[in-house]
Scaffold this active site. Structure first.
Site: not given
Length: 158
Positions: A35-37
């Site tokens: 879910k990290c950019g």
């Protein structure tokens, strides 16, 4: 402990694997978060794996919720990586990369290749390049595009 081969890790399915299984293979070890950019890096990591695996290169993904950007467990993270990014490289159980619960492999990696400001991992997608003998040869920042590691990977494969 003098190389990564002194450790055992847990795969996404809960099975354990001694790191000596990878002896003789250059490795790229990465702490990941779905879910990290920076998650689009999964595609670049998979590209490296596909381009070099026939020559013995292996990417190992270690999901971490340390920065609050990961799913509930390693199996969920691995499924998300496969369905969203087409990841085929080995994924592992959820780990801690900092603090008192740091996974032993990552404690070793941080000691072997400290970052610019000490050994703490600052964010998801910190990358450790390991040679065929199990020694860390470089540490790359989370924002480093994995594809820029091609020359270093090719040198390890030569």
């Amino acid at each position: 402990m003098s190389t990564i081969y002194d450790f055992t890790v847990t795969r996404e399915d809960g099975s354990t694997v001694p790191m000596r299984t990878y002896q003789g293979h250059p490795l790229l070890i990465v702490n990941t978060a779905t879910k990290c950019g920076l998650a689009p890096q999964f595609a670049a990591l998979e590209t490296l794996y596909q381009d070099y695996q026939a020559r013995g290169f292996i990417v190992l993904g270690f999901p971490s919720a340390q920065f609050h950007q990961e799913l509930a467990n390693g199996a969920e993270a691995a499924t998300a990586c496969r369905t969203t990014w087409g990841v085929t490289f080995p994924m592992h159980a959820l780990i801690a990369v900092n603090g008192p619960q740091t996974a032993p492999l990552f404690a070793y990696l941080k000691q072997a290749a400290p970052g610019a400001v000490g050994d703490a991992i600052k964010w998801n997608f910190t990358k450790f390049l390991v040679d065929r003998t199990g020694h860390v040869v470089s540490r790359s920042a989370p924002t480093t595009d994995p594809l820029t590691l091609r020359p270093a990977i090719e040198a390890l494969l030569a």
